[in-house]
Design a protein around this motif. Structure first.
Motif, short mmCIF file in Angstrom:
data_model
loop_
_atom_site.label_atom_id
_atom_site.label_comp_id
_atom_site.label_asym_id
_atom_site.label_seq_id
_atom_site.Cartn_x
_atom_site.Cartn_y
_atom_site.Cartn_z
N LEU A 61 -22.27 57.00 15.95
CA LEU A 61 -23.55 57.07 15.24
C LEU A 61 -24.28 55.87 15.10
O LEU A 61 -25.49 55.57 14.91
CB LEU A 61 -23.11 57.38 13.88
CG LEU A 61 -22.44 58.89 13.58
CD1 LEU A 61 -22.03 59.26 12.20
CD2 LEU A 61 -23.58 59.95 14.10
N SER A 62 -23.53 54.74 15.08
CA SER A 62 -24.25 53.44 15.08
C SER A 62 -25.02 53.30 16.22
O SER A 62 -26.08 52.61 16.09
CB SER A 62 -23.00 52.43 14.86
OG SER A 62 -22.27 52.29 14.01
N PHE A 91 -24.75 61.18 2.56
CA PHE A 91 -25.50 60.00 2.15
C PHE A 91 -24.53 58.90 1.97
O PHE A 91 -24.64 57.75 2.68
CB PHE A 91 -26.69 60.15 1.34
CG PHE A 91 -27.52 58.81 1.40
CD1 PHE A 91 -28.42 58.46 2.33
CD2 PHE A 91 -27.56 57.96 0.30
CE1 PHE A 91 -29.26 57.41 2.35
CE2 PHE A 91 -28.43 56.96 0.13
CZ PHE A 91 -29.32 56.66 1.45
N ASP A 92 -23.79 58.98 1.07
CA ASP A 92 -22.92 57.76 0.48
C ASP A 92 -21.95 57.45 1.56
O ASP A 92 -21.66 56.26 1.44
CB ASP A 92 -22.22 58.52 -1.03
CG ASP A 92 -23.03 58.26 -1.88
OD1 ASP A 92 -24.19 57.73 -2.09
OD2 ASP A 92 -22.69 59.20 -2.95
N LEU A 93 -21.32 58.49 2.27
CA LEU A 93 -20.63 58.22 3.11
C LEU A 93 -21.18 57.51 4.66
O LEU A 93 -20.31 56.49 5.10
CB LEU A 93 -19.86 59.46 3.78
CG LEU A 93 -18.87 59.44 4.89
CD1 LEU A 93 -17.66 58.89 4.47
CD2 LEU A 93 -18.70 60.92 5.59
N MET A 94 -22.39 57.86 4.88
CA MET A 94 -22.99 57.01 5.82
C MET A 94 -23.48 55.48 5.42
O MET A 94 -23.09 54.67 6.14
CB MET A 94 -24.45 57.94 6.20
CG MET A 94 -24.33 59.09 6.79
SD MET A 94 -23.53 59.14 8.28
CE MET A 94 -22.12 60.27 7.78
N ILE A 119 -23.89 53.09 8.30
CA ILE A 119 -24.84 54.03 9.10
C ILE A 119 -25.96 54.17 8.41
O ILE A 119 -26.03 54.97 7.37
CB ILE A 119 -24.29 55.41 9.62
CG1 ILE A 119 -22.76 55.22 9.92
CG2 ILE A 119 -25.06 56.16 10.33
CD1 ILE A 119 -22.86 54.50 11.35
N ASP A 120 -27.24 53.47 9.02
CA ASP A 120 -28.68 53.78 8.20
C ASP A 120 -29.07 55.06 8.49
O ASP A 120 -29.50 55.14 9.79
CB ASP A 120 -29.46 52.52 8.84
CG ASP A 120 -30.76 52.57 8.07
OD1 ASP A 120 -30.68 52.88 7.08
OD2 ASP A 120 -31.77 52.09 8.75
N ILE A 121 -29.20 56.03 7.65
CA ILE A 121 -29.97 57.35 7.60
C ILE A 121 -30.77 57.53 6.46
O ILE A 121 -30.20 57.29 5.36
CB ILE A 121 -28.92 58.31 7.98
CG1 ILE A 121 -29.79 59.71 8.27
CG2 ILE A 121 -28.18 58.35 6.87
CD1 ILE A 121 -28.82 60.66 8.69
N GLN A 122 -31.94 58.00 6.76
CA GLN A 122 -32.87 58.23 5.53
C GLN A 122 -32.44 59.50 4.81
O GLN A 122 -31.81 60.52 5.50
CB GLN A 122 -34.26 58.42 6.20
CG GLN A 122 -34.97 57.34 6.54
CD GLN A 122 -36.21 57.77 6.93
OE1 GLN A 122 -37.05 58.80 6.55
NE2 GLN A 122 -36.89 57.09 8.12
N HIS A 123 -32.35 59.58 3.68
CA HIS A 123 -31.79 60.51 2.72
C HIS A 123 -32.48 61.84 3.13
O HIS A 123 -31.74 63.08 3.13
CB HIS A 123 -32.01 60.25 1.14
CG HIS A 123 -31.25 61.11 0.39
ND1 HIS A 123 -31.52 62.24 -0.07
CD2 HIS A 123 -30.18 60.94 -0.33
CE1 HIS A 123 -30.76 62.98 -0.93
NE2 HIS A 123 -29.75 61.99 -1.10
N SER A 124 -33.57 61.85 3.43
CA SER A 124 -34.51 62.92 3.98
C SER A 124 -34.19 63.58 5.15
O SER A 124 -34.43 64.60 5.58
CB SER A 124 -35.89 62.91 3.77
OG SER A 124 -36.46 61.80 4.89
#
Length: 125
Positions: A9-10, A30-33, A38-43
């Protein structure tokens, strides 16, 4: 996370846009990422709150994010989801490290769906 998935994922986030479609709730994912850097947008996380079938979700994602089907790779451990997404023209794989049965693997073979081992995930991205 399954062993090795955090590294994959990174690496994905370095040169691709990551989206997650899950049966879990969006905020927990989202919290787990976030906890695992792991940078991911909530959307970009489509959790159980969406309550839509995968085909409809992908159509929404494509429209909302201006994506093309050819830019998407879908990996799931549910053979029905994989078959549904293939039917709308998105490259899809059956994740063998997830929760699938012998029936799922036979169904994948009968539908010419490639079973994917976790160690091979990065090679398709």
């Amino acid at each position: 996370f399954y062993k090795g998935i955090k590294n994959i994922l990174s690496k994905i986030q370095d040169n691709k846009t990551l989206f997650i479609i899950t049966a879990k709730d969006t905020n927990s994912v989202f919290d787990l990422m976030k906890e695992n850097n792991i940078d991911i947008q909530h959307s970009h996380i489509y959790g159980r709150e969406k309550n839509l079938d995968k085909r409809h979700l992908f159509k929404q994602m494509i429209k909302y994010h201006g994506m093309s089907k050819k830019d998407i790779v879908f990996v799931d451990d549910n053979i029905s989801n994989v078959i549904d997404v293939i039917e709308i023209g998105i490259v899809s794989y059956l994740a063998t490290w997830g929760y699938n049965s012998t029936f799922d693997k036979i169904e994948a073979k009968n539908n010419n769906i490639v079973p994917l081992k976790l160690c091979d995930l990065q090679s398709i991205l």
